[in-house]
Enzyme design. Structure first.
Site, PDB file in Angstrom:
ATOM      1  N   LEU A   1      -0.782   3.168  -4.509  1.00 23.71           N
ATOM      2  CA  LEU A   1      -1.162   1.753  -4.528  1.00 23.71           C
ATOM      3  C   LEU A   1      -2.601   1.594  -5.012  1.00 23.71           C
ATOM      4  O   LEU A   1      -3.480   2.359  -4.642  1.00 23.71           O
ATOM      5  CB  LEU A   1      -1.028   1.137  -3.130  1.00 23.71           C
TER       6      LEU A   1
ATOM      7  N   GLY B   1       1.573   5.560  -2.021  1.00 23.05           N
ATOM      8  CA  GLY B   1       2.645   4.674  -2.495  1.00 23.05           C
ATOM      9  C   GLY B   1       3.514   5.311  -3.558  1.00 23.05           C
ATOM     10  O   GLY B   1       4.703   4.998  -3.678  1.00 23.05           O
TER      11      GLY B   1
ATOM     12  N   ASN C   1      -0.592   9.947   2.452  1.00 19.53           N
ATOM     13  CA  ASN C   1      -1.922  10.294   2.967  1.00 19.53           C
ATOM     14  C   ASN C   1      -2.728   9.079   3.432  1.00 19.53           C
ATOM     15  O   ASN C   1      -3.947   9.110   3.499  1.00 19.53           O
ATOM     16  CB  ASN C   1      -2.717  11.063   1.900  1.00 19.53           C
ATOM     17  N   GLU C   2      -2.022   7.975   3.756  1.00 21.19           N
ATOM     18  CA  GLU C   2      -2.700   6.722   4.110  1.00 21.19           C
ATOM     19  C   GLU C   2      -3.736   6.892   5.216  1.00 21.19           C
ATOM     20  O   GLU C   2      -4.811   6.291   5.181  1.00 21.19           O
ATOM     21  CB  GLU C   2      -1.666   5.657   4.545  1.00 21.19           C
TER      22      GLU C   2
END
Length: 243
Positions: free
Chosen positions: A49, A94, A118-119
């Protein structure tokens, strides 16, 4: 379908909207029964993202962006077509979600390429439907550990954990993807489609039921000054790396 949005195929609002429209057209085309996703940019499937869409913008923009993220997942995860990800580079966050949403994942056998949700490394929490998709692929324990740590797994590790189904040399990736598609298309479409729908319906329905609530949660979370600050710091770090 080749992702081509230099430099790193970031999933911006425009990119997601275009991809969603493209998928809808393919879905409505009776002659198209399968789709292979890959990248036209070397070493990167997609960077995930686009952080610039989530930083320093209006709440209306955040809501519009998040609806576009929801829509691409609903369309891809619920697709009637056979969907294969030919992952020819790194695939974080994302972009990993897009790969996880496909029926089959083949990754280039290169230990430098990484994949994962890996957010949490950015101080962001992966939403429940990211989590559900991940759990459905790798199981609860691996997903729980990987999500908490925000792990990015090398290609060999991704194969070992079941995040991807196969590793092949990069030059054989497209041929292998085509062979997998042929194998899946040898089955009667209706039986495969009904089975896929049965396996995925509860996860799709969960987001459809809570779609607006999920948008508001995202907007509230991303608008927090502490989150904006950590995103700004992350963007600065990326700039320094490039510099």
């Amino acid at each position: 379908v080749k992702f081509k949005s230099p430099p790193v195929n970031s999933l911006s609002l425009d990119f997601l909207t275009e991809l969603s429209i493209g998928l809808e057209k393919l879905e409505n085309n009776r002659g198209c029964r399968a789709v292979i996703f890959t990248s036209a940019i070397p070493k990167i499937f997609s960077a995930g993202l686009d952080i610039t869409e989530m930083c320093g913008k209006s709440t209306e923009h955040y809501a519009e962006f998040w609806r576009a993220v929801q829509n691409i997942w609903l369309r891809l995860y619920g697709s009637n077509m056979v969907t294969v990800a030919a992952i020819n580079g790194s695939s974080p966050a994302g972009s990993c979600l897009l790969a996880l949403s496909c029926d089959y994942r083949i990754m280039a056998d290169n230990p430098k390429f990484v994949i994962g949700l890996n957010e949490s490394q950015l101080g962001i929490v992966a939403p429940f439907w990211f989590k559900d998709t991940f759990v459905n692929v790798v199981g609860h324990r691996i997903a729980e550990r990987s999500l908490q740590l925000g792990s990015l797994h090398s290609a060999p590790e991704a194969l070992q954990l079941g995040i991807v189904d196969e590793l092949v040399p990069e030059e054989k990736l497209q041929d292998k993807a085509a062979a997998v598609v042929a194998q899946w298309l040898a089955l009667p479409d209706h039986a495969r489609q009904i089975t896929k729908s049965m396996m995925r319906k509860s996860v799709l329905d969960r987001l459809l039921t809570h779609q607006e609530e999920d948008v508001q949660n995202f907007v509230g979370f991303i608008s927090k000054e502490s989150i904006q600050k950590s995103l700004r710091m992350y963007m600065e770090m990326l700039k320094k790396r490039k510099g």
